[in-house]
Design a protein around this motif. Structure first.
Motif, PDB file in Angstrom:
ATOM      1  N   VAL A 101       0.848  -1.195   0.000  1.00  0.00           N
ATOM      2  CA  VAL A 101       0.000   0.000   0.000  1.00  0.00           C
ATOM      3  C   VAL A 101       0.886   1.249   0.000  1.00  0.00           C
ATOM      4  O   VAL A 101       0.656   2.196  -0.760  1.00  0.00           O
ATOM      5  N   SER A 151      -2.018  -1.171  -5.850  1.00  0.00           N
ATOM      6  CA  SER A 151      -3.043  -0.397  -6.556  1.00  0.00           C
ATOM      7  C   SER A 151      -3.935   0.353  -5.580  1.00  0.00           C
ATOM      8  O   SER A 151      -4.307   1.505  -5.824  1.00  0.00           O
ATOM      9  N   ILE A 152      -4.268  -0.283  -4.494  1.00  0.00           N
ATOM     10  CA  ILE A 152      -5.107   0.370  -3.479  1.00  0.00           C
ATOM     11  C   ILE A 152      -4.405   1.601  -2.926  1.00  0.00           C
ATOM     12  O   ILE A 152      -5.018   2.666  -2.771  1.00  0.00           O
ATOM     13  N   GLY A 199      -5.775   5.264  -3.616  1.00  0.00           N
ATOM     14  CA  GLY A 199      -6.154   5.971  -2.391  1.00  0.00           C
ATOM     15  C   GLY A 199      -5.487   7.323  -2.289  1.00  0.00           C
ATOM     16  O   GLY A 199      -6.150   8.334  -2.016  1.00  0.00           O
TER      17      GLY A 199
END
Length: 183
Positions: free
Chosen positions: A52, A172-173, A177
């Protein structure tokens, strides 16, 4: 668990050679992490958080260069040259960002692959135990020459589902985000 492994091994061994290849069934996350120890689960969690952060760091590049582009635009509009301190700052920020990416991604991939290797070994051991627990008649109806390749293929599929590349969804998150937050 042992009963399902025995039943699955019997199905694998009794599949006829000429049967068309049917698609592999998907496993739940709980089934995939069946042999995960608390250390493996912690490593996977840290790897996911690292991914993340890695995704967010890729978007952070846009924020680093945005200030530089504004400085260059202001200097060009005023008819002057770009101050060298602004260029130096951008270079330092790029190096800091690159260092942060390395410090984040190397441990994240390492932990994910370490956990995947440990779980792969546990799956292999349990499959061999399940094969050895079979009745003698099972070996008469199954093809023992095909068994090692089938076991290796099944364990390799499990490993691929657990290794570092499967954590890319978390990257990707993080990127999406930070993109929405900083938008």
């Amino acid at each position: 668990m042992v009963c399902s492994l025995n039943a699955n091994m019997t199905k694998v061994a009794q599949a006829p050679e000429s049967a068309p290849a049917k698609p592999h069934t998907a496993a739940s996350l709980r089934e995939l992490l069946l042999f995960a120890t608390p250390a493996d689960k912690l490593a996977c969690t840290v790897a996911a958080l690292g991914m993340v952060a890695f995704g967010a760091s890729q978007v952070a590049f846009v924020y680093v260069i945005e200030g530089f582009i504004d400085t260059v635009a202001d200097a060009t509009a005023a008819g002057g040259a770009v101050d060298m301190s602004a260029i130096n700052l951008m270079v330092y920020l790029f190096f800091a960002l690159a260092g942060a990416v390395f410090v984040i991604t190397f441990p994240a991939f390492s932990l994910a692959n370490w956990s995947a290797s440990r779980q792969k070994r546990a799956w292999e051991k349990e499959l061999v135990k399940a094969i050895l627990r079979q009745d003698v008649g099972w070996y008469d109806v199954s093809n023992p020459e095909q068994l090692p390749s089938k076991v290796a293929e099944a364990v390799q599929r499990i490993y691929k589902a657990l290794e570092g590349q499967s954590f890319m969804i978390f990257m990707s998150i993080g990127g999406v985000g930070l993109g929405f937050v900083g938008g």
